[in-house]
Motif scaffolding. Structure first.
Motif, PDB file in Angstrom:
ATOM      1  N   LYS A  96       0.818  -1.216   0.000  1.00  0.00           N
ATOM      2  CA  LYS A  96       0.000   0.000   0.000  1.00  0.00           C
ATOM      3  C   LYS A  96       0.852   1.266   0.000  1.00  0.00           C
ATOM      4  O   LYS A  96       0.460   2.290  -0.574  1.00  0.00           O
ATOM      5  CB  LYS A  96      -0.924  -0.017   1.219  1.00  0.00           C
ATOM      6  CG  LYS A  96      -1.962  -1.135   1.184  1.00  0.00           C
ATOM      7  CD  LYS A  96      -2.866  -1.090   2.404  1.00  0.00           C
ATOM      8  CE  LYS A  96      -3.909  -2.211   2.343  1.00  0.00           C
ATOM      9  NZ  LYS A  96      -4.796  -2.190   3.546  1.00  0.00           N
ATOM     10  N   LYS A  97       2.026   1.204   0.621  1.00  0.00           N
ATOM     11  CA  LYS A  97       2.889   2.380   0.669  1.00  0.00           C
ATOM     12  C   LYS A  97       3.371   2.753  -0.727  1.00  0.00           C
ATOM     13  O   LYS A  97       3.371   3.936  -1.105  1.00  0.00           O
ATOM     14  CB  LYS A  97       4.087   2.113   1.584  1.00  0.00           C
ATOM     15  CG  LYS A  97       4.991   3.314   1.771  1.00  0.00           C
ATOM     16  CD  LYS A  97       6.129   3.005   2.741  1.00  0.00           C
ATOM     17  CE  LYS A  97       7.043   4.213   2.908  1.00  0.00           C
ATOM     18  NZ  LYS A  97       8.173   3.922   3.848  1.00  0.00           N
ATOM     19  N   VAL A  98       3.772   1.752  -1.503  1.00  0.00           N
ATOM     20  CA  VAL A  98       4.224   2.016  -2.871  1.00  0.00           C
ATOM     21  C   VAL A  98       3.070   2.541  -3.718  1.00  0.00           C
ATOM     22  O   VAL A  98       3.251   3.450  -4.541  1.00  0.00           O
ATOM     23  CB  VAL A  98       4.817   0.740  -3.503  1.00  0.00           C
ATOM     24  CG1 VAL A  98       5.097   0.947  -4.991  1.00  0.00           C
ATOM     25  CG2 VAL A  98       6.090   0.329  -2.775  1.00  0.00           C
ATOM     26  N   ARG A  99       1.892   1.999  -3.470  1.00  0.00           N
ATOM     27  CA  ARG A  99       0.721   2.482  -4.215  1.00  0.00           C
ATOM     28  C   ARG A  99       0.476   3.954  -3.923  1.00  0.00           C
ATOM     29  O   ARG A  99       0.159   4.741  -4.830  1.00  0.00           O
ATOM     30  CB  ARG A  99      -0.508   1.656  -3.839  1.00  0.00           C
ATOM     31  CG  ARG A  99      -1.740   1.990  -4.671  1.00  0.00           C
ATOM     32  CD  ARG A  99      -2.882   1.055  -4.372  1.00  0.00           C
ATOM     33  NE  ARG A  99      -4.024   1.306  -5.261  1.00  0.00           N
ATOM     34  CZ  ARG A  99      -5.126   0.592  -5.262  1.00  0.00           C
ATOM     35  NH1 ARG A  99      -5.253  -0.437  -4.439  1.00  0.00           N
ATOM     36  NH2 ARG A  99      -6.112   0.897  -6.089  1.00  0.00           N
ATOM     37  N   GLN A 100       0.643   4.365  -2.681  1.00  0.00           N
ATOM     38  CA  GLN A 100       0.482   5.768  -2.320  1.00  0.00           C
ATOM     39  C   GLN A 100       1.579   6.621  -2.962  1.00  0.00           C
ATOM     40  O   GLN A 100       1.320   7.743  -3.415  1.00  0.00           O
ATOM     41  CB  GLN A 100       0.506   5.931  -0.803  1.00  0.00           C
ATOM     42  CG  GLN A 100      -0.789   5.536  -0.109  1.00  0.00           C
ATOM     43  CD  GLN A 100      -1.969   6.369  -0.586  1.00  0.00           C
ATOM     44  OE1 GLN A 100      -2.855   5.859  -1.270  1.00  0.00           O
ATOM     45  NE2 GLN A 100      -1.970   7.646  -0.260  1.00  0.00           N
ATOM     46  N   GLU A 101       2.798   6.108  -3.000  1.00  0.00           N
ATOM     47  CA  GLU A 101       3.895   6.838  -3.638  1.00  0.00           C
ATOM     48  C   GLU A 101       3.620   7.056  -5.123  1.00  0.00           C
ATOM     49  O   GLU A 101       3.902   8.120  -5.675  1.00  0.00           O
ATOM     50  CB  GLU A 101       5.208   6.075  -3.451  1.00  0.00           C
ATOM     51  CG  GLU A 101       5.726   6.073  -2.024  1.00  0.00           C
ATOM     52  CD  GLU A 101       6.967   5.197  -1.857  1.00  0.00           C
ATOM     53  OE1 GLU A 101       7.359   4.539  -2.855  1.00  0.00           O
ATOM     54  OE2 GLU A 101       7.523   5.159  -0.745  1.00  0.00           O
TER      55      GLU A 101
END
Length: 430
Positions: free
Chosen positions: A208-213
Motif C-alpha cells: 500500500k505504501k508504494v501504491r500511495q507513492e
C-alpha cells in the motif's frame, strides 16, 4: 501450471531468452549516439528564444530500452519531453479514461498561452505537436551525429501519433535505418483525473505504501488525438494520459520483496518473461501483418502487469520456473483476447480489447494464432535470420562492393589460372 513443460520446449525457451538479449557492444554504441542527441537537443531548446514553453524542458527516458527489456537490438528509443507544469486547469475525460480535453481555468501569461484555441482556455494538442516538429526540424539542420558515418533525418508525420520520429541512417542516400527515436512532448498535471484516481492495483504486489507513492507522482498528457471518423473538435484536440514514467519504475522495482534481483541469489524471471512475450508478439505481427495490425507490445506489457499483480510473490517467478511462467503469460494474453477484455492497468474502465480499439474479427484471429503457437511449441520464437549488429552494419558501409563486371573478370581470370595449372601439371607427367 498444471501441465508440465516438455524438456525440449524448456530448453528452447531458455536458449531463446539468452538470444534475444541486446548485445553489450551495440548497447554502448547506441547509448553514446542517443545521449549525444538528447544533450544537444536540450541545449538547443534552452537557447531557442522563439519557444519559451520549451526553454525549461526536461527529457525523461522511457520505453523498453530504458526499462531494460529491449529485445534483439537497441534500435528504438523513446524520449518524453516534459514541459512546464500547467497553471490551474481542468481535464475532461473523453472515453474510458485515456483521452482528455485540457482547459485552463482562466486566461494566463504562462507560455502555454501560445497554444490555446480561440476560446483562450482549451490547450491545443495539434499546435503543441506541430511546434515540436518545427523545433526538431530546425535542430536537425545544424546538428551532426558524433559518428560521421551516420546522419539524422526527421520522418514524416504519422496520423494519430504523438511523437516526432527521427531515424539515424548511414550517410549515403536511401540507406536503411539503424536507430529510431520518438520525441514526445508531455504536459504535467499534478492532480490525477477521477477515472484513474485510485491508481494501479499493486497493493498485494508492491504494498500500500508504494501504491500511495505512485499516486503522489504527477501524471503527464501527450498530444494524441482520438481515432475515428467525423470526430468533434474535442477529439481532434485531445490528449492521452501517459504513465510511462510509472511503468518504468514498476518494471525496475518489480519484486514483492525489496531485495528481488539485487544479487545472483535473488534473481527472478519476470523481465525475461516479458522479453519473450515481446518477441512472440513481434513474430506474430511480422507473420500476419494485416490480420494483427492492431496488436502491439503494449498489449503484452499490460497483460504482464496484470499477471504480476495476481502472481505477486517472488517465489512464483524463480529463475528455474522461466518456461512455465512464460507459458502462463502467453496463456493469459490468449485468455484476455478470448474474453475480449484487457483493462488498461491504470484506467480499468478502458478496455484495450474493445471493438473500438481491436476489431472482433482480428481478436479472434489472435486467439487462434496464440493457440497454434502453444500447441506447436512456439515456432515463432525461433529467429528467422540473425540480427545484424549495429557496428557491423556500419563497417559494411566502408567495405567496397565489386560490380558485376569486376566479378565476371575475376571469375574468368580464376578459371584461366586453373586451366593453366592443369595443363602444366599434365605436361609434367608426360
Amino acid at each position: 501450471m498444471s501441465d508440465p513443460v516438455s524438456p525440449e520446449l524448456t530448453n528452447w525457451i531458455k536458449v531463446t531468452a539468452k538470444e534475444i538479449k541486446v548485445r553489450q557492444d551495440d548497447r554502448s554504441w547506441a547509448t553514446e549516439v542517443v545521449n549525444h542527441f538528447r544533450e544537444n537537443l536540450l541545449k538547443f531548446l534552452k537557447s531557442s528564444s522563439d519557444a519559451p514553453l520549451f526553454e525549461s524542458a526536461v527529457i525523461l527516458n522511457t520505453g523498453s530500452y530504458f526499462e531494460k527489456v529491449k529485445i534483439h537490438s537497441p534500435n528504438e528509443f523513446d524520449m518524453m519531453l516534459m514541459l512546464q507544469r500547467l497553471p490551474s486547469s481542468n481535464v475532461t475525460c473523453l472515453d474510458g479514461g485515456l483521452f482528455y480535453r485540457i482547459d485552463l481555468q482562466r486566461p494566463t501569461r504562462h507560455p502555454i498561452k501560445d497554444f490555446v484555441l480561440e476560446n483562450e482556455l482549451t490547450v491545443s494538442s495539434s499546435r503543441v505537436l506541430n511546434e515540436v516538429h518545427r523545433l526538431v526540424r530546425k535542430f536537425i539542420k545544424t546538428y551532426k551525429a558524433p559518428d560521421k558515418r551516420c546522419r539524422w533525418e526527421v520522418n514524416r508525420k504519422r496520423m494519430f501519433s504523438p511523437a516526432v520520429t527521427l531515424s539515424l541512417c548511414r550517410s549515403e542516400k536511401n540507406s536503411e535505418e539503424l536507430i529510431s527515436v520518438d520525441v514526445v512532448a508531455a504536459l504535467e498535471v499534478q492532480t490525477w483525473p477521477s477515472a484513474v484516481r485510485d491508481g494501479p492495483d499493486v497493493g498485494n504486489w508492491l504494498g500500500k505504501k508504494v501504491r500511495q507513492e505512485i499516486r503522489g507522482q504527477p501524471c503527464y498528457f501527450v498530444p494524441k488525438r482520438l481515432k475515428g471518423r467525423n470526430v468533434n473538435v474535442d477529439a481532434k484536440e485531445s490528449w492521452r494520459i501517459s504513465f510511462s514514467h510509472i511503468e518504468k519504475k514498476l518494471i525496475a522495482c518489480h519484486g514483492n520483496k525489496k531485495t528481488c534481483c539485487e544479487s545472483k541469489d535473488t534473481r527472478c524471471c519476470r523481465k525475461q518473461c516479458l522479453m519473450l512475450l515481446k518477441s512472440l508478439i513481434e513474430g506474430l505481427k511480422q507473420t500476419f501483418p494485416e490480420q494483427l495490425e492492431d496488436l502491439c507490445s503494449y498489449h503484452g506489457k499490460t497483460t504482464f502487469l496484470h499477471t504480476l499483480s495476481s502472481r505477486y510473490d517472488d517465489s512464483m517467478w524463480a529463475c528455474p520456473m522461466l518456461p512455465s511462467c512464460f507459458l502462463l503469460l502467453v496463456t493469459a494474453l490468449k485468455d484476455h483476447a478470448q474474453q475480449g477484455v484487457l483493462p488498461h492497468f491504470f484506467a480499468p474502465n478502458c478496455n484495450l480489447f474493445s471493438p473500438s480499439y481491436f476489431p472482433r474479427k482480428k481478436l479472434l484471429f489472435l486467439v487462434e494464432a496464440l493457440e497454434d503457437q502453444l500447441r506447436d511449441g512456439l515456432p515463432l520464437l525461433k529467429p528467422q535470420t540473425p540480427v545484424c549488429p549495429l557496428r557491423s552494419a556500419l563497417v559494411n558501409v566502408e567495405t567496397p562492393q565489386l560490380s558485376s563486371v569486376q566479378t565476371n573478370k575475376i571469375h574468368i581470370i580464376t578459371c584461366a589460372f586453373v586451366i593453366i595449372i592443369a595443363v602444366v601439371s599434365s605436361l609434367a607427367w608426360m
